[in-house]
Write a protein that holds these residues in place. Structure first.
Motif, short mmCIF file in Angstrom:
data_model
loop_
_atom_site.label_atom_id
_atom_site.label_comp_id
_atom_site.label_asym_id
_atom_site.label_seq_id
_atom_site.Cartn_x
_atom_site.Cartn_y
_atom_site.Cartn_z
N LYS A 13 0.82 -1.21 0.00
CA LYS A 13 0.00 0.00 0.00
C LYS A 13 0.85 1.26 0.00
CE LYS A 13 -4.24 -1.75 2.15
NZ LYS A 13 -5.18 -1.62 3.29
N VAL A 46 3.62 6.01 -5.53
CA VAL A 46 3.47 6.14 -6.98
C VAL A 46 2.40 7.17 -7.32
CG1 VAL A 46 2.77 4.94 -9.08
CG2 VAL A 46 4.29 3.81 -7.46
N GLN A 47 1.30 7.14 -6.58
CA GLN A 47 0.24 8.12 -6.81
C GLN A 47 0.70 9.54 -6.48
OE1 GLN A 47 -2.99 6.62 -4.43
NE2 GLN A 47 -3.55 5.02 -5.93
N ILE A 48 1.46 9.69 -5.40
CA ILE A 48 1.98 11.01 -5.03
C ILE A 48 2.91 11.54 -6.11
CG2 ILE A 48 3.49 12.20 -3.40
CD1 ILE A 48 2.30 10.47 -1.19
N ASP A 57 5.61 -2.47 -9.76
CA ASP A 57 4.15 -2.38 -9.87
C ASP A 57 3.52 -3.77 -9.99
OD1 ASP A 57 4.29 0.38 -9.75
OD2 ASP A 57 4.45 0.59 -11.93
N ASP A 74 2.94 10.78 -9.27
CA ASP A 74 2.14 11.16 -10.44
C ASP A 74 1.48 12.53 -10.23
OD1 ASP A 74 2.82 8.80 -11.66
OD2 ASP A 74 0.99 7.74 -11.05
N LEU A 75 0.98 12.76 -9.00
CA LEU A 75 0.35 14.05 -8.70
C LEU A 75 1.36 15.18 -8.73
CD1 LEU A 75 -2.20 15.58 -7.86
CD2 LEU A 75 -1.65 15.04 -5.46
N VAL A 91 2.20 1.84 -3.53
CA VAL A 91 1.15 2.35 -4.41
C VAL A 91 0.87 3.82 -4.10
CG1 VAL A 91 -1.26 2.13 -5.08
CG2 VAL A 91 0.13 0.08 -4.75
N GLY A 92 0.86 4.17 -2.79
CA GLY A 92 0.65 5.56 -2.40
C GLY A 92 1.75 6.47 -2.91
#
Length: 627
Positions: free
Chosen positions: A136, A142-144, A250, A146-147, A139-140
């Protein structure tokens, strides 16, 4: 259970045997040339009996049981079974990765830098809760990232727009745009630092290190890497993929999420608490990996036997199931012999060759090599230490070559080999036959050059000629995709000298000293050679044999002179301690009686099959018997 120690097995081996994992019974059925010939003969020339035998094999029964189990599970649970099997495959890959890293950890103990993340990876893989949290967090991150990157791109576009607005000194908005541009540049600088910080955190994350360790393990060539690549192929839903040496972080998070999830397993438990998802996966894995191809192997053996003139098809048909075959003398010989590769043994004795010329490409390759300028002479040149008798044998063989300019190359090689074998003494032939059946016992010399130099001149020429036949047979077997277990052709030279000496009358102590092997290994080698000679000597007698410029469409089987030499060699070898001085049964027939019966059969067959002499033509069969 009684386990007896030996010079190479001690108490530790006994402990492993007694306490080790009990492996399941797995089918080891593999068709052979002798089996194929006998099944064709039993089926009156058809393959019905052979196909029925393969259908009744233990391997086919195992496959049917797996198919029924998987089909029953799919019928009961539907597509939900696929989700469970996929989750088990993901879990197995992570487990295989853990085992691989644990096995490699001792080898990395001296490299401090390489072991910095391995303990952390193993800790995460060993704890489902840590695996879930790490997955988790990755994944978090990676999202950060991207943002943060999308925000940076937005600022960069705004800066480009502001830089594209034309401003003049008289314009009152110049200072305002300059202030906004400075602010955006400052924000861009701050945003780049955030992106770099997030990327640094991602690069040092345990899942990034796990992906690097997995890729390093997948790129290796050891058995552990093979297991890991197979687990990766299964985890990717068994899709064909050429890249089984690269896995991304991933992808690992996807495996981890599926492996730690209990949702798919609860689906099966609700419907049937006794359902074992691991067992279903093992059955599916075994069903796909161990596809039984015994029937394809049987058909491949049949094609090779037909190419080598051991059986002939009676009618042309696209489907082999409806083709009728007839055994030739060579085919009858193979059906009687009990060797691992009876066809190779008969080929090595000059009794069969590639009558269909399926190895034509090999001849083209050899011709091309000769044109380059390489010396492809069949025999050794002068100056190799041969005596006058050896030179006379070589000269007589070259005369045979000159007589066979019109026959195909495979038949020519076979006729030359037969001529060379007939020039051997019984003891020399015994040594050569031992090369065909030797099991590579411990204690024998493994230096091929040294073993070859110990042979007599006649034996060296026979070995050189048989190597040509071996290469041709391997080419044909490869062309028809014969199974590796059935296509093995061996020519071990390390036992030839001692078997030759034993058949020539040396004492047991001299044989032991000459071989340098343990007495038990020597006795086993001599027994195998004696048994092979006895089998070859007891083959049916065929007095009619075409030679010279006559092109043959079928193989003639073992030559009668070579058969007689085998019997003479067997009689010479059958003495203590190779001969059993205390038979278990008084009614047992000894080797001398068997060989005497074979001599009587040869005399009877020779009289019955001998052509009548009309006074104009010589009686070939009678002359051969007198020789």
């Amino acid at each position: 259970c009684v386990i007896v120690a030996s010079p190479v097995e001690g108490p530790d081996d006994a402990q492993v045997i007694l306490t080790g994992e009990i492996k399941p019974v797995v089918s080891q059925f593999s068709p052979s040339y002798s089996l194929a010939v006998n099944l064709v003969a039993r089926g009156a020339g058809k393959l019905d009996v052979a196909k029925d035998l393969v259908r009744r094999s233990f391997a086919m029964w195992e496959k049917q049981q797996r198919e029924e189990s998987i089909a029953s599970a799919r019928e009961t649970y539907g597509d939900e079974v696929n989700a469970v099997l996929l989750a088990v495959a993901h879990d197995r890959f992570l487990g295989s990765l853990k085992d691989t890293l644990e096995a490699q950890l001792p080898r990395r103990s001296s490299k401090k830098k390489s072991t910095s993340m391995v303990p952390a990876i193993l800790e995460v893989l060993s704890d489902r809760n840590l695996l879930k949290k790490a997955s988790k967090s990755y994944v978090g991150l990676v999202q950060i990232i991207d943002l943060e990157k999308s925000t940076l791109k937005y600022l960069e576009r705004e800066a480009e727009v502001m830089d594209g607005v034309p401003l003049s000194e008289e314009d009152g908005f110049g200072d305002l745009f300059a202030e906004d541009s400075s602010h955006i540049q400052s924000e861009m600088k701050t945003q780049r630092k955030r992106v770099m910080k997030s990327e640094k955190e991602l690069s040092s994350h345990v899942f990034t290190a796990m992906a690097g360790a997995a890729n390093a393990a997948l790129a290796r060539s050891d058995p552990e890497a093979e297991i890991l690549r197979a687990a990766l192929a299964a985890a990717r839903q068994r899709e064909s993929s050429n890249d089984l040496q690269t896995v991304t972080a991933d992808e690992l998070t996807t495996f981890a999420k599926s492996a730690v999830s209990r949702k798919v397993r609860k689906i099966l438990k609700k419907k049937d608490p006794a359902t074992n998802s691991e067992s279903l996966f093992e059955q599916l894995d075994a069903m796909e990996d161990s596809e039984d191809d015994s029937w394809e192997d049987m058909l491949a053996l049949t094609k090779v036997l037909e190419a080598y003139g051991c059986m002939s098809s009676m009618k042309d048909a696209d489907d082999a199931d409806f083709t009728t075959y007839e055994l030739t003398p060579a085919g009858e010989n193979i059906g009687i012999l009990g060797f691992d590769n009876s066809l190779w043994c008969l080929v090595a004795m000059g009794g069969a060759w590639d009558v269909a010329n399926e190895s034509a490409e090999l001849d083209e390759f050899r011709t091309a090599m000769e044109n380059i300028g390489s010396d492809s002479d069949l025999w050794f040149s002068e100056g190799t230490g041969y005596d006058d008798d050896d030179k006379e044998a070589g000269a007589s063989t070259k005369e045979v070559v000159e007589e066979m300019s019109e026959i195909p190359k495979p038949q020519e090689e076979a006729e030359i080999l037969v001529s060379l074998l007939r020039s051997l003494t019984p003891s020399e032939l015994a040594g050569y036959v031992s090369c065909l059946v030797s099991d590579g016992s411990r204690g024998w010399s493994t230096n091929v050059v040294e073993s070859f130099q110990k042979l007599s001149g006649n034996q060296q020429r026979v070995v050189q000629s048989s190597l040509l036949s071996l290469e041709r047979l391997m080419e044909v077997q490869k062309k028809f995709s014969v199974d590796e277990a059935s296509s093995k052709c061996q020519l071990e030279l390390n036992t030839c000298d001692v078997v030759t000496a034993w058949a020539d009358g040396c004492s047991w102590n001299e044989a032991v000293q000459l071989s340098g092997a343990a007495p038990g290994d020597l006795a086993r080698t001599l027994h195998r050679a004696l048994d092979a000679l006895r089998q070859l000597g007891n083959l049916p007698y065929h007095p009619v044999r075409a030679t010279g410029a006559v092109v043959q469409t079928t193989s003639s089987g073992i030559h009668s002179d070579i058969r007689r030499l085998c019997r003479d060699a067997a009689r010479a070898m059958d003495r203590y301690p190779v001969k059993d001085p205390l038979p278990f049964d008084d009614d047992d027939v000894g080797i001398e009686d068997q060989l005497d019966d074979a001599d009587e059969d040869e005399m009877e067959d020779g009289i019955e099959n001998a052509p009548k002499d009309d006074g104009n033509e010589p009686n070939d069969a009678s002359d051969e018997m007198e020789g």
